[in-house]
Design a protein around this motif. Structure first.
Motif, PDB file in Angstrom:
ATOM      1  N   GLY A  39       0.845  -1.202   0.000  1.00 18.23           N
ATOM      2  CA  GLY A  39       0.000   0.000   0.000  1.00 18.23           C
ATOM      3  C   GLY A  39       0.875   1.244   0.000  1.00 18.23           C
ATOM      4  O   GLY A  39       2.064   1.189  -0.348  1.00 18.23           O
ATOM      5  N   ARG A  40       0.297   2.385   0.369  1.00 19.61           N
ATOM      6  CA  ARG A  40       1.044   3.655   0.408  1.00 19.61           C
ATOM      7  C   ARG A  40       0.845   4.322   1.747  1.00 19.61           C
ATOM      8  O   ARG A  40      -0.281   4.378   2.274  1.00 19.61           O
ATOM      9  N   GLN A  41       1.927   4.862   2.264  1.00 19.95           N
ATOM     10  CA  GLN A  41       1.891   5.655   3.495  1.00 19.95           C
ATOM     11  C   GLN A  41       2.074   7.122   3.124  1.00 19.95           C
ATOM     12  O   GLN A  41       3.075   7.486   2.486  1.00 19.95           O
ATOM     13  N   TYR A  42       1.115   7.955   3.499  1.00 21.63           N
ATOM     14  CA  TYR A  42       1.141   9.382   3.152  1.00 21.63           C
ATOM     15  C   TYR A  42       1.184  10.254   4.406  1.00 21.63           C
ATOM     16  O   TYR A  42       0.562   9.927   5.425  1.00 21.63           O
ATOM     17  N   PHE A  43       1.842  11.393   4.292  1.00 20.20           N
ATOM     18  CA  PHE A  43       1.806  12.438   5.325  1.00 20.20           C
ATOM     19  C   PHE A  43       1.398  13.751   4.652  1.00 20.20           C
ATOM     20  O   PHE A  43       2.022  14.166   3.666  1.00 20.20           O
ATOM     21  N   TYR A  44       0.346  14.363   5.195  1.00 24.88           N
ATOM     22  CA  TYR A  44      -0.229  15.567   4.593  1.00 24.88           C
ATOM     23  C   TYR A  44      -0.320  16.704   5.613  1.00 24.88           C
ATOM     24  O   TYR A  44      -0.355  16.487   6.820  1.00 24.88           O
ATOM     25  N   SER A  45      -0.482  17.910   5.073  1.00 25.88           N
ATOM     26  CA  SER A  45      -0.797  19.099   5.855  1.00 25.88           C
ATOM     27  C   SER A  45      -1.978  19.795   5.167  1.00 25.88           C
ATOM     28  O   SER A  45      -2.107  19.720   3.939  1.00 25.88           O
ATOM     29  N   HIS A  46      -2.850  20.427   5.941  1.00 29.24           N
ATOM     30  CA  HIS A  46      -3.960  21.170   5.322  1.00 29.24           C
ATOM     31  C   HIS A  46      -4.408  22.293   6.253  1.00 29.24           C
ATOM     32  O   HIS A  46      -4.112  22.286   7.456  1.00 29.24           O
ATOM     33  N   ALA A  47      -5.136  23.252   5.695  1.00 29.43           N
ATOM     34  CA  ALA A  47      -5.687  24.354   6.495  1.00 29.43           C
ATOM     35  C   ALA A  47      -6.985  23.871   7.120  1.00 29.43           C
ATOM     36  O   ALA A  47      -7.938  23.540   6.420  1.00 29.43           O
ATOM     37  N   SER A  48      -7.030  23.812   8.440  1.00 24.32           N
ATOM     38  CA  SER A  48      -8.201  23.291   9.140  1.00 24.32           C
ATOM     39  C   SER A  48      -9.164  24.415   9.489  1.00 24.32           C
ATOM     40  O   SER A  48      -8.775  25.420  10.090  1.00 24.32           O
ATOM     41  N   GLN A  49     -10.450  24.206   9.171  1.00 25.52           N
ATOM     42  CA  GLN A  49     -11.480  25.167   9.577  1.00 25.52           C
ATOM     43  C   GLN A  49     -11.762  25.046  11.066  1.00 25.52           C
ATOM     44  O   GLN A  49     -12.115  26.022  11.724  1.00 25.52           O
ATOM     45  N   SER A  50     -11.630  23.836  11.611  1.00 29.35           N
ATOM     46  CA  SER A  50     -11.944  23.633  13.033  1.00 29.35           C
ATOM     47  C   SER A  50     -10.963  24.375  13.928  1.00 29.35           C
ATOM     48  O   SER A  50     -11.370  24.997  14.921  1.00 29.35           O
ATOM     49  N   THR A  51      -9.673  24.279  13.617  1.00 29.07           N
ATOM     50  CA  THR A  51      -8.656  24.845  14.503  1.00 29.07           C
ATOM     51  C   THR A  51      -8.153  26.212  14.027  1.00 29.07           C
ATOM     52  O   THR A  51      -7.479  26.912  14.791  1.00 29.07           O
ATOM     53  N   GLY A  52      -8.417  26.535  12.764  1.00 27.83           N
ATOM     54  CA  GLY A  52      -7.889  27.788  12.220  1.00 27.83           C
ATOM     55  C   GLY A  52      -6.383  27.767  12.059  1.00 27.83           C
ATOM     56  O   GLY A  52      -5.739  28.825  12.014  1.00 27.83           O
ATOM     57  N   THR A  53      -5.814  26.579  12.000  1.00 32.43           N
ATOM     58  CA  THR A  53      -4.367  26.415  11.822  1.00 32.43           C
ATOM     59  C   THR A  53      -4.114  25.382  10.723  1.00 32.43           C
ATOM     60  O   THR A  53      -5.034  24.688  10.299  1.00 32.43           O
ATOM     61  N   GLN A  54      -2.841  25.263  10.321  1.00 29.63           N
ATOM     62  CA  GLN A  54      -2.443  24.109   9.517  1.00 29.63           C
ATOM     63  C   GLN A  54      -2.466  22.886  10.422  1.00 29.63           C
ATOM     64  O   GLN A  54      -1.976  22.947  11.557  1.00 29.63           O
ATOM     65  N   MET A  55      -3.056  21.804   9.969  1.00 28.53           N
ATOM     66  CA  MET A  55      -3.031  20.553  10.734  1.00 28.53           C
ATOM     67  C   MET A  55      -2.342  19.483   9.883  1.00 28.53           C
ATOM     68  O   MET A  55      -2.506  19.436   8.665  1.00 28.53           O
ATOM     69  N   ASN A  56      -1.615  18.619  10.549  1.00 26.48           N
ATOM     70  CA  ASN A  56      -0.952  17.500   9.891  1.00 26.48           C
ATOM     71  C   ASN A  56      -1.727  16.216  10.157  1.00 26.48           C
ATOM     72  O   ASN A  56      -2.240  16.017  11.257  1.00 26.48           O
ATOM     73  N   PHE A  57      -1.793  15.360   9.139  1.00 27.04           N
ATOM     74  CA  PHE A  57      -2.371  14.037   9.353  1.00 27.04           C
ATOM     75  C   PHE A  57      -1.634  13.025   8.493  1.00 27.04           C
ATOM     76  O   PHE A  57      -0.897  13.377   7.566  1.00 27.04           O
ATOM     77  N   SER A  58      -1.830  11.757   8.818  1.00 24.42           N
ATOM     78  CA  SER A  58      -1.181  10.660   8.083  1.00 24.42           C
ATOM     79  C   SER A  58      -2.240   9.648   7.678  1.00 24.42           C
ATOM     80  O   SER A  58      -3.248   9.465   8.374  1.00 24.42           O
ATOM     81  N   VAL A  59      -1.998   9.008   6.539  1.00 23.83           N
ATOM     82  CA  VAL A  59      -2.937   8.017   6.012  1.00 23.83           C
ATOM     83  C   VAL A  59      -2.154   6.839   5.471  1.00 23.83           C
ATOM     84  O   VAL A  59      -1.198   7.027   4.696  1.00 23.83           O
TER      85      VAL A  59
END
Ligand SMILES: N[C@@H](CCC(=O)N[C@@H](CSC=O)C(=O)NCC(=O)O)C(=O)O
Length: 278
Positions: free
Chosen positions: A12-32
């Motif tokens: 499979g594939r392991q990904y690490f992303y960043s995005h602008a979160s509406q909930s926190t008003g910050t950049q949030m990092n997540f992994s999939v």
């Protein structure tokens, strides 16, 4: 979404992303982790909430979950444990509050209430983002976590049983209103009204209403935080009250760390797969 890195992993594939979160008003990092089965079909998604001081990397690097997730066809998601980069007064003074310690709730007290909205993030924003961008089924979501993240998984699912179908935890903070970690976090994030705290306490929630499927909890008996911070017996009492099906296992010789989690991760993935594929 900004892709920060990707890696082949067990077919499979392991990904690490960043995005602008509406909930926190910050950049949030997540992994999939996307298993190989997702190339041809939507698969169940299993969300992991990490503990104090952890990040979106901790579980993916340390738990050893991807081999079996690739075999079972489970998509794994993990996220950071708080907003970062805000520089709010006191947010970096201690390791059990503020940065790295969002407690997966929606803060109501300034200055936290504008950004510390991890409950909305985990329950709504992150699943919507995952389901829009990855082959993850919206009808088959599971959630689990460790310590502060075990608390987070329990309260997220118990508060929103229509959105989550399977639930488990490693060494959760089971009764935060009664322990120092929880009292420090809740008094700052939620204020001094202990009635408001009850809405974010897994044992108090479980005593009122059972989650629809069996809940698996593993706890090490050599865990240095067990007596002061975790209180798994509160979950047992709550389960008795509501009729919750609870499989709480105590393991001699295991501490609070990721060697413990690695040792029982297979049982948790099989627990979730058994419900999500039923
Ligand atoms: N103070 C230490 C220890 C922090 C710690 O033990 N964090 C746990 C979670 S505790 C409850 O939520 C953890 O999962 N740590 C990551 C690990 O790799 O073990 C510190 O600051 O490191």
């Amino acid at each position: 979404m900004e892709l920060r890195s990707e890696h082949g992993c067990f077919g499979g594939r392991q990904y690490f992303y960043s995005h602008a979160s509406q909930s926190t008003g910050t950049q949030m990092n997540f992994s999939v982790f996307v298993p190989p089965q997702a190339a041809s079909q939507k698969v169940p998604a299993l969300y992991y909430l990490a503990g104090l001081t952890c990040t979106e990397e901790t579980f993916m690097i340390k738990a050893g979950a991807q081999r079996l997730a690739a075999e079972l066809g489970l998509l794994l998601v993990s996220c950071d444990t708080s907003p970062r980069g805000l520089d709010l007064p006191g947010d970096a003074d201690s390791w059990d509050f503020g940065v790295g310690a969002g407690f997966y709730l929606n803060a109501t007290q300034p200055p936290w209430s504008g950004h510390y909205r991890m409950a909305d993030y985990v329950n709504e924003e992150l699943p919507a983002l995952i389901e829009a961008n990855f082959p993850a089924s919206a009808e088959r979501r599971g959630i689990f976590g460790h310590s502060m993240g075990g608390h987070g998984a329990l309260v997220t699912a118990l508060r929103n049983p229509e959105r989550w179908h399977s639930l488990s935890a490693f060494a959760p903070i089971a009764n935060p209103v009664a322990v120092p970690w929880g009292q420090k976090a809740f008094s700052n994030y939620l204020g001094n009204d202990e009635g408001a705290w009850a809405e974010w306490d897994a044992s108090l929630l479980m005593a009122k209403q059972a989650f629809p499927s069996e809940v698996l909890v593993d706890q090490g008996e050599a865990d240095a935080f067990l007596e002061r911070e975790l209180h798994p017996e509160a979950l047992e009492h709550a389960a008795e009250k509501s009729g919750q099906s609870l499989r709480l296992r105590r393991h001699a010789g295991y501490d609070h760390g990721y060697y413990f989690i690695q040792s029982f991760i297979e049982d948790h993935l099989r627990h979730h797969a058994g419900i999500l594929f039923a």
